[in-house]
Design a protein around this motif. Structure first.
Motif, PDB file in Angstrom:
ATOM      1  N   PRO A 155      10.620  -2.052  -2.974  1.00  0.00           N
ATOM      2  CA  PRO A 155      10.928  -1.871  -1.565  1.00  0.00           C
ATOM      3  C   PRO A 155      10.069  -0.798  -0.943  1.00  0.00           C
ATOM      4  CG  PRO A 155      12.668  -0.967  -2.970  1.00  0.00           C
ATOM      5  CD  PRO A 155      11.744  -1.734  -3.855  1.00  0.00           C
ATOM      6  N   ALA A 156       9.820  -0.946   0.361  1.00  0.00           N
ATOM      7  CA  ALA A 156       8.912  -0.042   1.046  1.00  0.00           C
ATOM      8  C   ALA A 156       9.578   1.285   1.405  1.00  0.00           C
ATOM      9  CB  ALA A 156       8.381  -0.714   2.309  1.00  0.00           C
ATOM     10  N   VAL A 157      10.904   1.320   1.455  1.00  0.00           N
ATOM     11  CA  VAL A 157      11.609   2.532   1.876  1.00  0.00           C
ATOM     12  C   VAL A 157      12.812   2.763   0.976  1.00  0.00           C
ATOM     13  CG1 VAL A 157      10.902   2.294   4.292  1.00  0.00           C
ATOM     14  CG2 VAL A 157      13.010   1.218   3.520  1.00  0.00           C
ATOM     15  N   GLU A 195       7.951  -5.279  10.032  1.00  0.00           N
ATOM     16  CA  GLU A 195       9.045  -4.547   9.389  1.00  0.00           C
ATOM     17  C   GLU A 195      10.113  -5.513   8.870  1.00  0.00           C
ATOM     18  OE1 GLU A 195      12.451  -1.168  10.533  1.00  0.00           O
ATOM     19  OE2 GLU A 195      10.996  -1.854  12.035  1.00  0.00           O
ATOM     20  N   ARG A 218       9.106  -7.192   5.568  1.00  0.00           N
ATOM     21  CA  ARG A 218       8.891  -6.362   4.381  1.00  0.00           C
ATOM     22  C   ARG A 218       9.991  -6.618   3.360  1.00  0.00           C
ATOM     23  NH1 ARG A 218       8.099  -0.696   7.247  1.00  0.00           N
ATOM     24  NH2 ARG A 218      10.306  -0.652   6.717  1.00  0.00           N
ATOM     25  N   ASP A 273      12.183  -4.945   2.086  1.00  0.00           N
ATOM     26  CA  ASP A 273      13.173  -3.873   2.063  1.00  0.00           C
ATOM     27  C   ASP A 273      14.516  -4.420   1.594  1.00  0.00           C
ATOM     28  OD1 ASP A 273      11.159  -2.409   3.129  1.00  0.00           O
ATOM     29  OD2 ASP A 273      12.079  -2.101   5.098  1.00  0.00           O
ATOM     30  N   MET A 302      19.084  -3.293   7.324  1.00  0.00           N
ATOM     31  CA  MET A 302      18.154  -2.803   6.314  1.00  0.00           C
ATOM     32  C   MET A 302      18.086  -1.282   6.413  1.00  0.00           C
ATOM     33  SD  MET A 302      15.495  -5.918   6.934  1.00  0.00           S
ATOM     34  CE  MET A 302      15.959  -5.899   8.659  1.00  0.00           C
ATOM     35  N   THR A 352      16.012   0.676   7.560  1.00  0.00           N
ATOM     36  CA  THR A 352      15.389   1.226   8.767  1.00  0.00           C
ATOM     37  C   THR A 352      15.919   0.642  10.070  1.00  0.00           C
ATOM     38  OG1 THR A 352      13.630  -0.426   8.643  1.00  0.00           O
ATOM     39  CG2 THR A 352      13.251   1.701   7.530  1.00  0.00           C
TER      40      THR A 352
END
Length: 306
Positions: free
Chosen positions: A3-5, A167, A170, A172, A202, A204
């Motif tokens: 995951p990106a975050v 976004e 992604r 995530d 998510m 974000t």
């Protein structure tokens, strides 16, 4: 792929017919219940003054609450059906008039109907396709009615006023996901009309897709989408609301079937929406299916929470 975050602190709550998430300053609830029973249908039908879809999920809802401001936004079956034209269709309503429409209407409102109108409500015309350009509705509490003074047009040159598709695609983690059906009707075996709301939360952001899909066999396809996006990083909190309507003649969509002899994709709202949006805009948002539907357009607005 990782995951990106990272995953922010959040709490999940669950009961037999609802699920909720508490994250940052938001509390979100999705309630999914069985089809409304006879007494619930009678009450809702009397309130609306029009026959209900065959499958009405009257207790289903999705609600978002921004606790610091008290702002609430909801998607409900009652709210959606109040957007269905009740009465004679007017210019811009996108009325679909076909040979069986009057017979179908009589089957729903006549004395021999299996779904008769309540005795206290006079039977009258309505949009038998249940077309609902429903974008949800604000339901702020009495102490904070003006948390969004008004929705204003998004600035196309301001990147923060656009939903960031990168976004959303992604990998995530999805912290919360729900599908909330509001209604569905098979139009007396002449097609399908349905409204489904999906939400995912998510790390974000919050993203909602409310999609109305109409298929009238051998006549047309129609889709009306509402997308709502909020980035947890936006300061002050910003809500983006994008609405889009498309339609096209039935045969124009049918040409895009992967297999000519397999009509199954024509019952899939995702296939219908993708086909309509892939068509040139002069076809799907200008000409449409020559109904004059006023919602054949894309519109993006923003709201700022106080």
């Amino acid at each position: 792929m990782s995951p990106a975050v990272g995953v922010p602190q959040h709490k999940l709550y669950e009961s037999p017919n609802s699920r909720s998430i508490e994250i940052f300053n938001w509390f979100i609830t999705a309630s999914t219940n069985p089809i409304s029973n006879a007494s619930e249908c009678d009450a809702l039908q009397a309130s609306l003054g029009l026959p209900l879809p065959e499958m009405t999920f009257g207790r289903n809802l999705l609600t978002l609450e921004h606790r610091p401001s008290g702002w609430k936004y909801s998607f409900t079956t009652d709210g959606a059906l109040r957007n269905v034209r009740n009465g004679e269709l007017r210019e811009g309503d996108g009325g679909v008039k076909v040979g069986y429409a009057d017979k179908w209407l009589q089957s729903r409102t006549g004395p021999s109907s299996t779904l008769p109108m309540p005795l206290t409500v006079q039977a009258k015309p309505y949009d038998w396709t249940y077309t609902a350009a429903y974008t949800g509705h604000e339901a702020s509490n009495a102490l904070s009615e003006n948390t969004i003074a008004s929705w204003i047009q998004a600035d196309p040159n301001n990147l923060s006023h656009a939903i960031p598709m990168g976004e959303l695609t992604r990998p995530d983690p999805i912290l919360f996901y729900a599908e909330v059906p509001l209604f569905e009707d098979e139009l007396h075996d002449n097609g399908s009309s349905n409204l489904l709301v999906r939400i995912r939360v998510m790390p974000t952001c919050i993203f909602i897709l409310s999609r109305f899909t109409l298929r009238v066999d051998n006549v047309l396809f129609r889709t009306f989408d509402t997308r709502i996006y909020h980035s947890f990083a936006s300061q002050p909190p910003l809500i983006i609301k994008e609405t889009s309507g498309w339609e096209a003649p039935y045969d124009r969509v049918k040409r895009h079937l992967p297999k000519r002899d397999d009509l199954t994709p024509l019952t899939d709202p995702t296939f219908i929406a993708k086909t309509l949006t892939d068509l040139p805009t002069e076809v799907s948002q200008n000409e449409g299916a020559n109904t004059g539907w006023r919602e054949l357009k894309r519109n993006v607005k923003i709201g700022i929470l106080s």
